[in-house]
Design a protein around this motif. Structure first.
Motif, short mmCIF file in Angstrom:
data_model
loop_
_atom_site.label_atom_id
_atom_site.label_comp_id
_atom_site.label_asym_id
_atom_site.label_seq_id
_atom_site.Cartn_x
_atom_site.Cartn_y
_atom_site.Cartn_z
N MET A 240 0.84 -1.19 0.00
CA MET A 240 0.00 0.00 0.00
C MET A 240 0.87 1.25 0.00
SD MET A 240 -2.92 1.19 2.74
CE MET A 240 -3.90 -0.27 2.36
N THR A 241 0.52 2.21 -0.81
CA THR A 241 1.29 3.44 -0.91
C THR A 241 1.28 4.22 0.40
OG1 THR A 241 0.79 3.64 -3.27
CG2 THR A 241 1.53 5.63 -2.14
N ALA A 242 2.46 4.62 0.84
CA ALA A 242 2.57 5.47 2.03
C ALA A 242 2.43 6.92 1.63
CB ALA A 242 3.92 5.23 2.72
N HIS A 243 2.02 7.74 2.58
CA HIS A 243 1.85 9.18 2.35
C HIS A 243 2.62 9.93 3.43
CE1 HIS A 243 -1.57 7.36 0.28
NE2 HIS A 243 -1.63 8.46 -0.47
N VAL A 244 3.56 10.76 3.00
CA VAL A 244 4.41 11.50 3.94
C VAL A 244 4.30 12.99 3.63
CG1 VAL A 244 6.77 11.89 4.74
CG2 VAL A 244 6.01 9.57 4.16
N LEU A 245 4.07 13.78 4.67
CA LEU A 245 4.03 15.24 4.54
C LEU A 245 5.28 15.82 5.19
CD1 LEU A 245 2.56 17.91 3.85
CD2 LEU A 245 1.55 17.81 6.15
N ILE A 246 6.08 16.53 4.40
CA ILE A 246 7.25 17.24 4.90
C ILE A 246 6.89 18.71 5.05
CG2 ILE A 246 9.67 17.83 4.46
CD1 ILE A 246 9.83 15.29 2.73
N VAL A 247 7.23 19.30 6.19
CA VAL A 247 6.85 20.67 6.49
C VAL A 247 8.08 21.54 6.69
CG1 VAL A 247 5.55 22.19 8.04
CG2 VAL A 247 4.74 19.84 7.61
N ARG A 248 8.20 22.58 5.90
CA ARG A 248 9.18 23.65 6.12
C ARG A 248 8.60 24.90 5.47
NH1 ARG A 248 13.66 25.00 9.47
NH2 ARG A 248 13.73 27.21 8.95
N PHE A 249 8.31 25.92 6.27
CA PHE A 249 7.63 27.11 5.77
C PHE A 249 8.58 28.13 5.14
CE2 PHE A 249 4.63 25.61 9.09
CZ PHE A 249 3.54 25.40 8.27
N ARG B 260 -6.27 17.21 5.67
CA ARG B 260 -7.00 16.16 6.39
C ARG B 260 -7.65 15.15 5.43
NH1 ARG B 260 -9.62 20.31 10.77
NH2 ARG B 260 -8.15 19.93 12.48
N SER B 261 -7.82 15.54 4.18
CA SER B 261 -8.43 14.61 3.22
C SER B 261 -7.44 13.58 2.69
CB SER B 261 -9.02 15.41 2.05
OG SER B 261 -7.98 15.97 1.25
N ILE B 262 -6.17 13.71 3.08
CA ILE B 262 -5.12 12.82 2.60
C ILE B 262 -4.70 11.89 3.74
CG2 ILE B 262 -2.79 12.72 1.62
CD1 ILE B 262 -3.31 15.64 0.63
N PRO B 263 -4.62 10.60 3.50
CA PRO B 263 -4.30 9.64 4.59
C PRO B 263 -2.80 9.60 4.91
CG PRO B 263 -4.60 8.44 2.54
CD PRO B 263 -4.90 9.88 2.23
N PHE B 264 -2.30 10.64 5.54
CA PHE B 264 -0.87 10.70 5.84
C PHE B 264 -0.49 9.66 6.88
CE2 PHE B 264 -1.32 15.14 4.24
CZ PHE B 264 -0.40 15.03 3.21
N ASP B 265 0.61 8.98 6.61
CA ASP B 265 1.17 8.03 7.56
C ASP B 265 2.16 8.70 8.51
OD1 ASP B 265 0.17 5.28 6.51
OD2 ASP B 265 0.87 6.34 4.73
N TRP B 266 2.84 9.75 7.98
CA TRP B 266 3.83 10.45 8.79
C TRP B 266 3.84 11.93 8.41
CZ3 TRP B 266 6.49 8.43 12.79
CH2 TRP B 266 6.59 7.04 12.87
N VAL B 267 4.11 12.76 9.41
CA VAL B 267 4.48 14.15 9.19
C VAL B 267 5.95 14.29 9.57
CG1 VAL B 267 4.18 16.56 9.90
CG2 VAL B 267 2.18 15.09 9.60
N VAL B 268 6.74 14.85 8.67
CA VAL B 268 8.14 15.15 8.96
C VAL B 268 8.25 16.66 9.13
CG1 VAL B 268 10.51 15.04 8.11
CG2 VAL B 268 8.93 13.14 7.67
N ASP B 269 8.33 17.09 10.36
CA ASP B 269 8.33 18.52 10.69
C ASP B 269 9.77 19.02 10.74
OD1 ASP B 269 8.09 21.04 11.70
OD2 ASP B 269 6.93 20.48 13.49
#
Length: 328
Positions: free
Chosen positions: A1-10, A73-82
């Motif tokens: 299953m495809t993982a979903h990762v959000l990386i955050v840097r403003f 929130r509509s995306i099934p993120f598995d991890w947030v990388v802050d």
């Protein structure tokens, strides 16, 4: 299953460029490469990442996280990388409620170093701290350095440059910087340009036009002033095509490292020990620091010493910069 990762840097430019090894490593290594990589930043920085093939989707805010949180929130993120670790990025983590890895920036240690002179700066480069953030996910540093990708519209019309610069090659000199303590003195830039005796292209934003015009007027016929004449990405294209890059501690310095250019970086009110020096730049790159006592004066270079202007550059006179450029 495809993982979903959000990386955050403003922000800001250099910090975002320094996240690119994480972006690349997550895309190639996470979940066996079966991963969607999303990146959240401020809208003004989107062009820095628009052409990055390792990002599947970009998200942006103007000011508030609430602008984008329903979409996230509509995306099934598995991890947030802050990779920012500030109140805004905390709102993202809290709003999504999924597992998160958060960078340890060493802010308190940096404060103690600046204000109390304690030798407690966190070891290693900021890129290494970013990479340590994703190590628990099984992600390793591939050692390939920074990335910076350009779109076709970012290319510069060759006719912008004088014929001599096109035919002989040029030194790109980044004269800009967000804070005064990072700006190598204009009169010294002009003196170094005269002593170099080779084509130079001055790079900076619209806010640097006055300084650029002053330097070009005093720096000799080999100086071409491009300050304010290009977008940031077009300036990056000029950096890519330069034979050498001289830069203050600013965003284009990191872009030059991404293109593996020979970089001569100049450090006044800030210090490379903060972990912000050019990361894996081209062969022959040099880091030149002023020798004024009391450095560093501030985190970002906004605070100058209490003596005469530009004393934060004592010991880094033009002759040293010229020798460094010609030494390559």
């Amino acid at each position: 299953m495809t993982a979903h990762v959000l990386i955050v840097r403003f922000s800001s430019i250099g910090d975002i460029v320094m996240t690119t090894p994480v972006i690349r490593a997550v895309k190639r290594q996470c979940n066996g490469g079966d991963v969607e990589v999303h990146f959240l930043t401020k809208r003004g920085y989107l062009p820095l990442l628009a052409a990055n093939p390792c990002i599947d989707r970009l998200h942006a805010i103007e000011r508030k996280v609430g602008e984008v949180l329903p979409q996230l929130r509509s995306i099934p993120f598995d991890w947030v990388v802050d990779l920012h670790n500030n109140p805004r990025s905390f709102q993202v983590r809290r709003g999504l409620g999924c597992p998160a890895q958060v960078v340890r920036k060493g802010t308190a240690r940096r404060w103690l170093n600046i204000h109390l002179g304690l030798d407690v700066l966190p070891p290693g480069h900021m890129v290494d701290r970013f990479m340590a953030t994703v190590a628990p996910l099984g992600i390793q540093n591939d050692g390939l350095g920074l990335d910076f990708f350009l779109r076709p519209e970012d290319e510069v019309d060759p006719e912008l440059l004088p014929r001599r610069h096109r035919e002989q090659g040029y030194v790109a000199w980044v004269i800009g910087g967000q804070h005064g303590g990072k700006l190598y003195p204009a009169k010294w830039v002009a003196q170094a340009c005269r002593e170099l005796g080779q084509p130079v292209v001055l790079l900076g934003g619209p806010e640097d036009r006055v300084r650029g015009a002053q330097i070009a007027a005093q720096g000799g016929e080999g100086v071409f002033d491009a300050c304010g004449a290009t977008s940031f990405n077009q300036a990056a294209a000029l950096v890519r095509d330069a034979v050498c890059v001289v830069s203050n501690d600013t965003g284009l310095m990191h872009v030059a490292a991404a293109f593996k250019k020979r970089v001569v970086s100049l450090w006044g009110a800030t210090v490379p020990a903060f972990g912000m020096s050019p990361y894996l730049p081209g062969e022959g790159s040099l880091v030149l620091e002023a020798q004024c006592p009391g450095r560093p004066y501030s985190k970002h270079g906004g605070k100058l010493p209490l003596r005469a202007p530009y004393t934060c550059w004592d010991g880094l006179e033009p002759a040293k910069v010229v020798a460094a450029v010609q030494g390559g």
